[in-house]
Design a protein around this motif. Sequence first.
Motif, PDB file in Angstrom:
ATOM      1  N   GLN A 201      -8.712   0.454  -3.240  1.00  0.00           N
ATOM      2  CA  GLN A 201      -7.773   1.538  -2.917  1.00  0.00           C
ATOM      3  C   GLN A 201      -6.704   1.698  -4.004  1.00  0.00           C
ATOM      4  N   ASP A 278      -3.647   9.993  -0.690  1.00  0.00           N
ATOM      5  CA  ASP A 278      -4.181   8.733  -0.172  1.00  0.00           C
ATOM      6  C   ASP A 278      -3.382   7.544  -0.698  1.00  0.00           C
ATOM      7  N   THR A 282      -1.466   4.706   1.550  1.00  0.00           N
ATOM      8  CA  THR A 282      -1.926   3.322   1.473  1.00  0.00           C
ATOM      9  C   THR A 282      -0.832   2.377   0.991  1.00  0.00           C
TER      10      THR A 282
END
Length: 293
Positions: A201, A278, A282
């Motif tokens: 990620q 994103d 995150t």
Amino acid sequence: MFGKSTLLLTLAASVLTLRAEEVSKYVDVRPGSLPIILTVPHGGDLKPANILARRYGVTAKDTNTAELSLIISEELKKLYGGTPHLVICRLHRSKLDCNRELSEAAQGDPMATATWKRFHDSAEEVEKQIARSHGAGLTLDLHGHRHEDERVELGYLISGSLLNTSDEALNSDPKFLRLTSVRELDLRSPQTFAQLIRGPQSLGAMLEARDFRSIPSPSKPSPGKAIYFSGSYDIAAHGSRDGGTVSAIQVECPWNGVRDTEANQRRFAQALAAALGDYFKTHFQTPLAPAKN
């Protein structure tokens, strides 16, 4: 009647005003509402005759990086309803390099020096604004490269040789956090440092998921012996290595497939904008959205 001293003060003030007006033409500052700053130190074209050419250092511009920053801004607005803050140097790199400390950047020229100060003062002022309105944020310093391996290079002030170490070392050795421009973000993120910069990620992984090969990323966690730009003055000055809540990443864009055509610039801007949404969820653990009035 004006005395001699009054006249001299008036003339001096006029000179300073004229210089400020000229400097304002060389640094394009566009306020935004998102907790993101796009700095562009090497995308300028202006070569005014009254500014001396730099005598040493790299003098080639990063073609289409200023244009790319504007497209990224457009794509961020489409997705999140707000724009990033933009700080763009419009002077050509042969006249000023805003990604170097002052002595190398301006090499003694007064107007180049004043422009350098405006560029960095503007970025610092935006950082303060983001800290007040959002709590934390991210500086992306946009550049261009033409390395043989045509990946987006993401710099965190961790050199290529240090990136060649293991995840365990990255996570356990405190020197990496002392070095990195995302020091505060690492403390904020629920993930480890190695995951933050090259895990599933990481920003590199999020770009690769959108068809832009990147380093560091899960597919290319380190450069090996290849050339890799890990970041320089801008992300040291406008990241969180030395404090503050605005972290910074140097984004080195290859020519082919990213900067070469307007269509590819748009495609990359769309991918980066989507990835940043994103990324904020995150690691910042908050949606990417404009500041509330």
